[in-house]
Design an enzyme around this catalytic site. Structure first.
Site, PDB file in Angstrom:
ATOM      1  N   GLU A  34       1.308  13.307   5.127  1.00  0.00           N
ATOM      2  CA  GLU A  34       2.432  14.235   5.327  1.00  0.00           C
ATOM      3  C   GLU A  34       3.143  14.527   3.993  1.00  0.00           C
ATOM      4  O   GLU A  34       3.504  15.678   3.716  1.00  0.00           O
ATOM      5  CB  GLU A  34       3.425  13.649   6.334  1.00  0.00           C
ATOM      6  N   LEU A  85       5.344   0.425   8.969  1.00  0.00           N
ATOM      7  CA  LEU A  85       5.300   0.129  10.404  1.00  0.00           C
ATOM      8  C   LEU A  85       6.227  -1.028  10.766  1.00  0.00           C
ATOM      9  O   LEU A  85       6.612  -1.173  11.925  1.00  0.00           O
ATOM     10  CB  LEU A  85       3.852  -0.174  10.823  1.00  0.00           C
ATOM     11  N   GLU A 130      -1.582   7.653  13.511  1.00  0.00           N
ATOM     12  CA  GLU A 130      -0.499   7.676  14.506  1.00  0.00           C
ATOM     13  C   GLU A 130      -1.051   7.579  15.923  1.00  0.00           C
ATOM     14  O   GLU A 130      -0.488   6.895  16.779  1.00  0.00           O
ATOM     15  CB  GLU A 130       0.320   8.972  14.375  1.00  0.00           C
ATOM     16  N   ALA A 183       0.036   4.333   2.553  1.00  0.00           N
ATOM     17  CA  ALA A 183      -0.369   3.913   3.907  1.00  0.00           C
ATOM     18  C   ALA A 183       0.551   4.478   4.976  1.00  0.00           C
ATOM     19  O   ALA A 183       0.511   4.036   6.124  1.00  0.00           O
ATOM     20  CB  ALA A 183      -0.402   2.391   3.981  1.00  0.00           C
ATOM     21  N   LEU A 199       4.044   5.592   7.054  1.00  0.00           N
ATOM     22  CA  LEU A 199       5.292   4.956   7.477  1.00  0.00           C
ATOM     23  C   LEU A 199       5.192   3.436   7.384  1.00  0.00           C
ATOM     24  O   LEU A 199       4.156   2.858   7.729  1.00  0.00           O
ATOM     25  CB  LEU A 199       5.532   5.353   8.949  1.00  0.00           C
ATOM     26  N   ARG A 214       0.827  -1.213   0.000  1.00  0.00           N
ATOM     27  CA  ARG A 214       0.000   0.000   0.000  1.00  0.00           C
ATOM     28  C   ARG A 214       0.860   1.262   0.000  1.00  0.00           C
ATOM     29  O   ARG A 214       0.538   2.270   0.597  1.00  0.00           O
ATOM     30  CB  ARG A 214      -0.980   0.015   1.181  1.00  0.00           C
TER      31      ARG A 214
END
Ligand code: 1HE
Length: 269
Positions: A123, A77, A143, A73, A75, A37
């Site tokens: 961002e 993770l 977040e 999508a 950062l 993503r």
């Protein structure tokens, strides 16, 4: 690492998660990690920084688009769990460097958004100058629910775009805005039907590329600094950049063309 698309006109190595394409004086940078993503991992961040740093002078505008069902999508993770505090700071600063190359780089950037535009995806979209959203786009800052905070410049850019209060709500409550709402609150500048985003993004980028270079510089580099400064400094800076732009040969030629009725009029679109 893989080269930018062969024949693409870019002489840099990009990670597999990015693809670059050249169309005359426009470049298109694709987030190309649809299977994840378009989650942004370290190689992608460094690739984005490298791409915008090495942008050829002949490229006058860039379109940032994404393959697959989602723009981004955020950062990756998967990379997060192993970092200590010092590494976390360095990581955030690496995003800042990369996204500043977008915001204050050589050419204006048009983002084409669809599907999830979340976390770091929002961002990076906020670092671009013009945002086109397809009706599938939606925006969130997950977040809050992941126990982390924005780290890609979102705390600086998003309050300017949508206001601190809205950003707080998004982070505290997990609120998601759909494409129409995102348009209403100012995330996107243009809202277009499904699959119409790229064409609109390219159309806008071509228009931008046709502007006088000094105007594009003033708008992308100087205007945000004026807007962030105290009014007294802002008026002086405005007078200076205004005089510089007017003094440029390109401006003189364009004004002459208008006065001689050779230039297009401003029309209602
Ligand atoms: C990922 C990521 C990711 C997907 N990092 N791997 N961002 C988030 O909290 C958003 C997390 N992602 C999602 O909520 C969903 O994936 C989506 C709504 C974006 C898309 O859903 P869907 O059903 O189309 O895809 P999926 O099945 O959830 O994910 C497909 C694969 O992508 C899957 O991997 P696979 O190996 O199991 O196939 C997912 O694990 C992977 N994937 N998103 C890593 N984000 C500088 S600070 C910025 C801070 C942030 O950005 S925080 C926000 C993080």
């Amino acid at each position: 690492m893989s080269a930018a698309k062969s024949g693409s006109g870019f002489d840099i190595q990009l990670p597999r998660s990015l693809k670059a394409e050249r169309r005359d004086d426009i470049a298109i940078l694709w987030l190309a990690r649809a299977e994840k993503r378009n989650a942004i991992d370290d190689p992608t961040v460094f690739g984005i920084e490298a791409f915008f740093t090495a942008l050829p002078d002949a490229v006058k505008a860039v379109v940032l688009a994404a393959e697959g069902e989602h723009f981004c999508a955020g950062l990756d993770l998967g990379e997060l769990s192993e970092r200590d505090i010092a590494q976390g700071i360095a990581h955030s600063r690496s995003w800042h460097r990369a996204f500043e190359r977008i915001e204050f780089g050589k050419a204006p950037v048009v983002a084409v958004l669809h599907g999830a535009v979340v976390g770091g995806g929002l961002e990076i979209a906020a670092a671009c100058h013009v945002r086109v959203a397809e009706t599938s786009a939606y925006y969130a800052l997950p977040e809050g629910s992941r126990g982390i905070f924005v780290g890609g410049g979102g705390a600086v850019r998003l309050p300017r775009l949508i206001g601190t209060a809205r950003m707080m709500d998004m982070m505290l409550t997990g609120r998601t805005y759909d494409a129409a709402e995102g348009q209403a609150i100012g995330i996107s500048h243009y809202l277009v039907p499904a699959d119409a985003g790229l064409a609109k993004g390219i159309e806008l980028a071509k228009h931008i590329a046709g502007n006088a270079p000094m105007t594009n510089f003033a708008v992308t580099h100087v205007l945000p600094r004026i807007a962030a400064s105290d009014p007294a400094a802002g008026y002086v800076t405005e007078a200076l950049i205004s005089a510089i732009a007017q003094g440029d040969e390109e401006a003189k030629a364009r004004l002459k063309a208008f006065l001689e009725k050779r230039a297009p009029k401003t029309v209602r679109s």
